[in-house]
Design a protein around this motif. Structure first.
Motif: not given
Length: 502
Positions: A289-291, A58-66, A300-304
């Motif tokens: 574009w997808l969580s 869930k930490m991905t949602d803090f930092f991903w491109f979204n 996405a599991l990446s960081i932007f």
């Protein structure tokens, strides 16, 4: 057309008859679900491992491109180390920051989703049947991880919002749907309790396959940091003393010889790092574009880090730059300077000089370092100074950070050691503030520091503080010490009150 309608009618009639026929067969009703349910899950320790990893995810949602709506700027922009060319960037200029901001809603919701996952895992661990866990100590490790991650969420919520609900149990009934907001340091208090409990449960290390999972060092580091933060605003010497004790329990960590190794994809989870976001990509495709909740293979599991390297996916938004204040605070020959920013253009070089993009070409798999030993050493120095400890010892910790900086090849004379005979605590505290500014620049730490120092009376954050460095800023006190509670929360929970001024 009539023939088509006729065929459609006949088809529907046949399906209806099949439904009636099957519905009368009781054996057809007793079917197992196509996938696991809560009742069928949590029956072996691997199920618990996957559930714990789901809390990390869930930490991905803090930092991903979204999908073009990232929230990472909430960590990077509000301080005085990073700026933009956009005079209307809400997290930098403050004035446009409103409770309807989509990035803010994403950030807020993701933290509570993370807390909810942690609470579920904690409940299931406590209810685990005898014999489910077969690996020695793994049940305690899992519990420690869930507590740590929940503590990190509460720590962030306090630093961003100041007040929001404190939820420490799984929500199972409607009387839990509208919890009240908190006051004072309640969120931080819970983070401190969670880190304390986690420190006694987590392992000293994990094997190579599990590199990046939190350890006792992670918990003691975040515990000490949270205690320093609370002491900053309450002036409680006992918290400073407890923070030093927590920091002293960190074992085996050491500063990297090369400062830049703390921000490169090929030197992740090194001996200086105590807690990182493990940026990666789904095994199918990193779809920014997808969580990562979307699908096992795609999401996405990446960081932007695109704000730093001016990625094409900014689509006209301003890249992020180092402020003039940051550039001029560095000693001219400090080896950290070019590893932090380009002195001519003030573009940020941290995290993007030795980066690796994910399959999407938009995001990165270069981990975000949330807590590292240099941060801890400077916090330890601060705790000593503020609690009346030995000033020479505090200065020694500052000098460890400066020594590492100047010792990088080619070795130089800057930044020179601070004099260990200095006893003026105000001056030493300024040294610590300056060192945290340059050492941790662009790492999402500056706003949290400025906020707590102001709340404790060490500095005065006002519009002049920011406007001397940034254009079009509209910083108001006490309003902008807190982000607004998102409308998505206020609209459904009447027991949560909006922060003053919004």
């Amino acid at each position: 057309m009539k023939k088509l309608l006729s065929k459609l009618f006949i088809t529907c009639l046949v399906l209806a008859c099949c439904f009636i026929t099957n519905s009368c067969n009781k054996e057809k009703l007793n079917l197992l679900p196509h996938g696991p349910t809560e009742q069928s899950y949590f029956t072996k320790e691997d199920d618990f491992t996957k559930a714990v990893l789901g809390v990390y995810a869930k930490m991905t949602d803090f930092f991903w491109f979204n999908g073009g709506g990232p929230a990472i700027q909430a960590f990077l922009l509000p301080g005085d180390d990073i700026t933009t060319n956009d005079n209307n960037e809400p997290f930098e200029t403050f004035g446009p920051l409103q409770s309807s901001d989509g990035s803010l809603s994403t950030l807020y919701a993701a933290h509570y989703q993370m807390i909810a996952r942690a609470n579920l895992v904690l409940q299931k661990i406590n209810e685990a049947a005898s014999g489910v866990y077969v690996t020695a100590n793994l049940q305690n490790y899992h519990k420690g991880e869930a507590l740590f991650l929940r503590g990190y969420a509460f720590y962030n919520l306090w630093n961003f919002f100041g007040t929001s609900p404190l939820v420490t149990d799984r929500v199972t009934s409607d009387d839990q749907f509208t919890p009240p907001g908190t006051t004072g340091t309640q969120l931080l208090d819970q983070a401190i309790q969670d880190f304390t409990d986690a420190a006694g449960l987590l392992p000293a290390t994990w094997g190579p396959v599990n590199a990046g999972r939190v350890t006792a060092n992670s918990a003691n580091g975040m515990l000490g940091k949270a205690l320093v933060f609370r002491a900053s605003v309450t002036n409680n010497n006992a918290d400073y003393t407890a923070a030093i004790a927590a920091f002293n329990k960190i074992s085996g960590a050491q500063l990297q010889t090369k400062f830049g190794d703390n921000f490169a994809y090929d030197t992740e989870n090194n001996s200086e790092s105590l807690f990182e976001f493990q940026a990666s990509q789904a095994f199918g495709f990193d779809n920014v574009w997808l969580s990562n909740d979307f699908d096992n293979a795609v999401g996405a599991l990446s960081i932007f880090w695109g704000f730093y390297d001016n990625n094409f996916a900014l689509f006209g938004r301003s890249r992020f730059y180092a402020t003039s204040k940051l550039a001029t605070t560095f000693d001219a020959n400090d080896p950290r300077l070019p590893l932090t920013l380009n002195g001519t253009e003030r573009t940020v070089t941290k995290y993007v000089t030795r980066d690796k993009l994910s399959q999407s070409g938009v995001a990165s798999v270069n981990n975000y370092r949330i807590l590292r030993l240099a941060d801890v050493l400077l916090l330890k120095a601060e705790a000593l100074v503020q609690s009346g400890g030995a000033t020479s010892e505090a200065i020694g910790y500052i000098n460890q950070v400066r020594t590492r900086a100047r010792a990088m090849a080619p070795a130089g004379t800057e930044p020179a050691d601070r004099s260990t005979t200095e006893t003026d605590k105000t001056k030493i505290m300024q040294w610590i503030m300056n060192e945290r500014f340059v050492e941790l620049a662009g790492e999402g730490q500056r706003w949290f520091d400025l906020r707590r120092w102001h709340m404790g009376g060490l500095i005065n954050l006002d519009n002049a503080f920011f406007s001397s460095n940034l254009s079009n800023v509209n910083f108001q006190l006490p309003k902008h010490l807190y982000f607004p509670i998102p409308n998505s929360e206020i609209d459904v929970n009447p027991n949560v009150k909006q922060n003053p001024g919004y």
